[in-house]
Design a protein around this motif. Sequence first.
Motif, short mmCIF file in Angstrom:
data_model
loop_
_atom_site.label_atom_id
_atom_site.label_comp_id
_atom_site.label_asym_id
_atom_site.label_seq_id
_atom_site.Cartn_x
_atom_site.Cartn_y
_atom_site.Cartn_z
N THR A 67 0.67 -1.19 0.05
CA THR A 67 -0.07 0.11 0.06
C THR A 67 0.90 1.13 0.02
N GLY A 68 1.18 1.70 -1.23
CA GLY A 68 1.86 3.20 -1.19
C GLY A 68 3.11 2.94 -1.36
N VAL A 69 3.80 1.89 -1.50
CA VAL A 69 5.42 1.55 -1.60
C VAL A 69 5.71 0.45 -2.61
N ILE A 70 6.82 0.65 -3.20
CA ILE A 70 7.43 -0.37 -4.00
C ILE A 70 8.60 -0.51 -4.16
N SER A 71 9.41 -1.73 -4.10
CA SER A 71 10.62 -2.11 -3.99
C SER A 71 11.10 -3.08 -5.09
N VAL A 72 12.22 -2.88 -5.77
CA VAL A 72 12.79 -4.04 -6.56
C VAL A 72 14.22 -4.75 -6.06
N GLN A 73 14.34 -6.04 -6.05
CA GLN A 73 15.61 -6.80 -5.58
C GLN A 73 16.00 -7.49 -6.76
N ARG A 74 17.18 -7.85 -6.57
CA ARG A 74 17.68 -8.92 -7.60
C ARG A 74 18.05 -10.02 -6.87
N VAL A 75 17.53 -11.39 -7.39
CA VAL A 75 17.81 -12.49 -6.42
C VAL A 75 18.82 -13.32 -7.39
N GLN A 76 20.16 -13.65 -6.99
CA GLN A 76 21.17 -14.50 -7.72
C GLN A 76 21.36 -15.67 -7.23
N MET A 79 19.03 -5.25 -2.75
CA MET A 79 17.87 -4.30 -3.19
C MET A 79 18.48 -3.27 -4.29
N LEU A 80 17.56 -3.23 -5.54
CA LEU A 80 18.05 -2.19 -6.19
C LEU A 80 17.39 -0.99 -6.21
N GLY A 81 16.13 -0.87 -4.90
CA GLY A 81 15.77 0.64 -4.86
C GLY A 81 14.41 0.46 -4.49
N GLN A 82 13.96 1.33 -4.06
CA GLN A 82 12.55 1.41 -3.62
C GLN A 82 12.12 3.06 -3.55
N THR A 83 10.58 3.21 -3.73
CA THR A 83 9.93 4.47 -3.51
C THR A 83 8.59 4.37 -3.18
N GLN A 84 7.73 5.38 -3.12
CA GLN A 84 6.39 5.54 -2.73
C GLN A 84 5.50 5.91 -3.76
#
Length: 456
Positions: free
Chosen positions: A222-231, A238-243
Amino acid sequence: MKSFSLTAVLISLALIANAQEQSARPGILQLTDGSTLHGGLRGIDSTNRLTWGHPAAKSSLDFSIGNMASVRFEDVESIKREFTPSARFQFKNGDELVGNVRSIKDNTLSFQSWFSNEVRAPLPALESILFSARGYNLLYEGPTGTNGWRIGRNPRSWEYKEGAFIANGADLLGRDFGLKGSSTLEFDLAWNGAFSLSITLYASVIDRFDYSSSAYLVYLGTGVISVQRVQAGSGAVMLGQTQIPDMFRRNKMRFEIRCNKEDATITMFADGKLVQRWKDTSAGGFVAKGGGIVFFSQVEGRSLKISNLRVSEWDGRFEPESMTNLPPNMDVVFLANRDKVFGKVLSLEETKATVEAKQTKLDIPLERVTQIRFAKSEGETSTFPGEVRASFPGGESIVFTMDKWNESQVSGQSRTFGPVAFDVKSIREVQFNLDSQERTGTSDANNVDAQFLEAE
């Protein structure tokens, strides 16, 4: 004089009723006040009367178009083309079609589409043309059921209902789409409270969460998103996050995730607006090797609804950053090397675009052009009273004034294309009262998604 038994009469009446019911195309009708009604559309006449069939009604139900929000059909026939479309045309009234450019000359666009080999439209009505070097190839559109999907340990954790997947608990839903190159994932998401959804992109395992394989994880809450690389062998980074502040004021949004394998980037859009672009700066570039996508609802209870899901191949050439701070009174031609040409598009042929830029005419090979955004016009109006929007498979849509709708065909008049006629089986959804929805910002029918989630 012939005599008929009561049984024969009853059988005849039942057959007639059954035939009438079969003639009504099954779907769900939404009124502007948020009410819904299952059944089937039987027709729309010139007096703006919509006739609806319902199993519990002794006769057809008549509605005024003025009270209609939309009709969405349970099944739709895929559009058949004898060509591979290389361009997507976006018009200022919301029309969107894919096809091939024939020409631009005499202030008129001509292009090839599935419903006409040569469609003509006035150039001032055109907002942009997006070109794809590989063609627009749709890998999946739906859902239409759970066939081909893998559900986690509890088969009831995800259910299919009326063109959507409903998450009833914490579990996964995955499918192998055979992803190889760059791609786009689009979907409508509705929620009824706090939620947490993870989306595994380019997954090699679709029936469980597997940290031993390489993929990318998008966490959406709810109101937030983040992106991760799994290798594999390296864990998660963590590649980053924002709202996304708008999510706190909404219960439904449309998301698009663009994955560019060549640039190792993942870009998120919400309701058509750029949210963020993340780049994997690792030495290995885009590490994911699988071809699947997995949705994982991490909240118990009925919390999520996913609908209007599309997965497509993408050539990765369009960069969202390039659309900011553009001069509204000029045409802008975007090139494959990320340069831009400002001026006036004088003509367009199958192999080149002629642009007047700084009082110099330039002939640009069309293979170098990734997008053309046309100058804005004064007094632009998206939709007029009485117009409807028909949506077709693949994300195409056309706005027009309807003349009639019968069992086989819908016909009307488009301000952009002139007279139009379509096979009703090719229409996925039709929306009414577009001008009133624009004035209020949204339709009350949007609340139906949250109501649906709350209903057990």
